[in-house]
Design a protein around this motif. Sequence first.
Motif, PDB file in Angstrom:
ATOM      1  N   SER A   1       3.503   7.189   2.888  1.00 35.76           N
ATOM      2  CA  SER A   1       3.674   5.936   3.610  1.00 35.76           C
ATOM      3  C   SER A   1       3.749   4.781   2.618  1.00 35.76           C
ATOM      4  CB  SER A   1       2.484   5.731   4.556  1.00 35.76           C
ATOM      5  OG  SER A   1       2.445   4.424   5.017  1.00 35.76           O
TER       6      SER A   1
ATOM      7  N   ARG B   1     -14.929  -0.486   7.257  1.00 36.49           N
ATOM      8  CA  ARG B   1     -14.500  -1.086   5.985  1.00 36.49           C
ATOM      9  C   ARG B   1     -15.728  -1.669   5.295  1.00 36.49           C
ATOM     10  NH1 ARG B   1     -10.268  -3.932   7.975  1.00 36.49           N
ATOM     11  NH2 ARG B   1      -8.756  -2.468   7.132  1.00 36.49           N
TER      12      ARG B   1
ATOM     13  N   ARG C   1       0.004   6.058  18.056  1.00 38.69           N
ATOM     14  CA  ARG C   1      -0.830   6.125  16.851  1.00 38.69           C
ATOM     15  C   ARG C   1      -2.086   5.285  17.099  1.00 38.69           C
ATOM     16  NH1 ARG C   1      -0.096   2.626  11.976  1.00 38.69           N
ATOM     17  NH2 ARG C   1      -1.482   3.467  10.384  1.00 38.69           N
TER      18      ARG C   1
ATOM     19  N   PRO D   1      -4.850  -5.277   8.613  1.00 39.26           N
ATOM     20  CA  PRO D   1      -3.385  -5.170   8.634  1.00 39.26           C
ATOM     21  C   PRO D   1      -2.869  -4.076   9.557  1.00 39.26           C
ATOM     22  CG  PRO D   1      -4.280  -4.306   6.574  1.00 39.26           C
ATOM     23  CD  PRO D   1      -5.421  -4.885   7.327  1.00 39.26           C
ATOM     24  N   GLN D   2      -3.708  -3.133   9.940  1.00 38.76           N
ATOM     25  CA  GLN D   2      -3.245  -2.078  10.846  1.00 38.76           C
ATOM     26  C   GLN D   2      -3.116  -2.605  12.274  1.00 38.76           C
ATOM     27  OE1 GLN D   2      -2.351   0.920   9.945  1.00 38.76           O
ATOM     28  NE2 GLN D   2      -3.300   1.280   7.960  1.00 38.76           N
TER      29      GLN D   2
ATOM     30  N   GLU E   1     -13.399   2.763   2.591  1.00 39.14           N
ATOM     31  CA  GLU E   1     -13.050   2.803   4.018  1.00 39.14           C
ATOM     32  C   GLU E   1     -13.211   4.216   4.551  1.00 39.14           C
ATOM     33  OE1 GLU E   1      -9.653  -0.639   4.560  1.00 39.14           O
ATOM     34  OE2 GLU E   1      -9.674   1.126   5.856  1.00 39.14           O
TER      35      GLU E   1
ATOM     36  N   SER F   1       0.873  -1.185   0.000  1.00 39.74           N
ATOM     37  CA  SER F   1       0.000   0.000   0.000  1.00 39.74           C
ATOM     38  C   SER F   1       0.901   1.223   0.000  1.00 39.74           C
ATOM     39  CB  SER F   1      -0.874   0.023   1.258  1.00 39.74           C
ATOM     40  OG  SER F   1      -1.846  -0.972   1.185  1.00 39.74           O
TER      41      SER F   1
ATOM     42  N   HIS G   1     -11.852   6.135   7.207  1.00 43.83           N
ATOM     43  CA  HIS G   1     -10.612   5.811   7.903  1.00 43.83           C
ATOM     44  C   HIS G   1     -10.150   7.015   8.723  1.00 43.83           C
ATOM     45  CE1 HIS G   1      -6.660   3.497   7.566  1.00 43.83           C
ATOM     46  NE2 HIS G   1      -6.285   4.631   8.099  1.00 43.83           N
TER      47      HIS G   1
ATOM     48  N   TYR H   1      -8.276  -9.089   1.613  1.00 40.17           N
ATOM     49  CA  TYR H   1      -8.356  -8.624   0.226  1.00 40.17           C
ATOM     50  C   TYR H   1      -9.490  -9.274  -0.575  1.00 40.17           C
ATOM     51  CZ  TYR H   1      -3.875  -6.312   0.802  1.00 40.17           C
ATOM     52  OH  TYR H   1      -2.874  -5.501   1.245  1.00 40.17           O
TER      53      TYR H   1
ATOM     54  N   GLU I   1      -7.155   8.303  11.724  1.00 38.57           N
ATOM     55  CA  GLU I   1      -5.958   8.010  12.526  1.00 38.57           C
ATOM     56  C   GLU I   1      -5.623   9.245  13.347  1.00 38.57           C
ATOM     57  OE1 GLU I   1      -2.577   6.579  10.359  1.00 38.57           O
ATOM     58  OE2 GLU I   1      -3.849   5.436   8.999  1.00 38.57           O
TER      59      GLU I   1
ATOM     60  N   ILE J   1       3.379   0.463   3.120  1.00 37.50           N
ATOM     61  CA  ILE J   1       3.335  -0.696   4.024  1.00 37.50           C
ATOM     62  C   ILE J   1       3.322  -1.974   3.186  1.00 37.50           C
ATOM     63  CG2 ILE J   1       2.017  -1.921   5.784  1.00 37.50           C
ATOM     64  CD1 ILE J   1       1.087   0.643   6.895  1.00 37.50           C
TER      65      ILE J   1
ATOM     66  N   PRO K   1       4.123   2.916  11.036  1.00 37.79           N
ATOM     67  CA  PRO K   1       4.756   2.204   9.922  1.00 37.79           C
ATOM     68  C   PRO K   1       6.247   2.500   9.860  1.00 37.79           C
ATOM     69  CG  PRO K   1       3.429   4.026   9.113  1.00 37.79           C
ATOM     70  CD  PRO K   1       3.211   3.970  10.588  1.00 37.79           C
TER      71      PRO K   1
END
Lengths: 44, 348
Positions: free
Chosen positions: B107, B221, B215, B158-159, B237, B96, B239, B142, B241, B109, B194
């Motif tokens: 970023s 999702r 973080r 995955p986070q 998403e 990603s 999202h 996925y 943070e 990842i 990350p």
Amino acid sequence: MRALIAAAVGAVVAVLMAFVAVPLADQNGPTTAKPLLTSAPAHP
Amino acid sequence: MRQRLSLVLVALAAFLAVLGVMLRVWVYPHVVAVPDNQYQAVVLEAKDATLIDYSKMAGVPHQHVTIVETLKGDAGAAEAYQRRTGRSVVVWDALSYVLGNDGKRLSAIPEVYPFDAHTQEPVHCCGENVDGQALSRVGIEYKFPFDTQPHDYQYFDPQTRTSAPIHYKGTTQLDGLTVYYFEQTIPWTRVPFPKAMPDGVAITPQQIDSLGYQRWYTTVRKFWVDPVTGAPINGEEVHNEQLRMPPSSGMAPVTIFSGDVKIRPDYQAATVALVKKERTLLLLLRDDLPTGLPLLGVAALALAFVVEGRARRRTAPPTLPVASVADADEHGGAGETATAKGAPAAPL
């Protein structure tokens, strides 16, 4: 009796064909389905 | 000649009927698999997102964030594992890659995601990891399994590096396809920084950690999944943070990222076109041929009866007239013999 034998032959050929088809089909051949990914955004 | 034809038709009927069943119960589950050498890229966008400016340590609104996701099948690793164990697997090297307004990296990842090519059960091999952290996944990621069912699944996040249920929320229509809608909510959770920080930011994740910064992340999702292929044809998403400081500091959390991430329309259209093509093949193998071939078999069997019936009518001797039978009865019951000769022959 002959009809039963004919049916048995037909069935056996079908089973053999099915068994042979599996190893012949390449994992990346046309019968595979492509997956698709979507969102899993990473940390910006 | 006609009797031979009817026998061939009987054999053909049995062949078609059995082949139809075998396609469904044997060929379909063994042949349908995720390719182990595929490469895919999808571009997602978050318009009007809020993004942190590390120089000011503040969230900046109205940002355009682009996320490029790539999946590359590591065929070498998959084949090596299959040689060792006999199991068909797929090893996806995923990345990603997130870009800001200026096109610079925010970023990146990487992930290694190995799974069973047929069932999509996770397989723990081949350097499975997220951002370099070794782990053992539970559930799917996925993609959903072939023949997706309308129920909840465990979906790997995955986070947080954990799995949680993704809930089936209903069936709907999208671009002419019947799709299942799934939704997963990850509540605010502390997650690691990350390893790849934004371009131009000198601070490392370890230094941020040592300063006491944390973080935190939450997301909703959403997937619209084609149940035949298990491929999500759309995803989104919501999202968020935050950068949080220890409570003792008295500092308010800072938004790292907040946005509604969606697949770019051109990629979504391409995805739908691809799924429509792929699902045709699967439906042929799973439904159309297993249903159609036995029906053809029934037709062949019916034709065999017709051919055989006609053959017997042609070969049967003419029945004696009634008067002759009566005469014969008067002479010691010979008529029974004549009737017996005219009776149908033994069945097929």
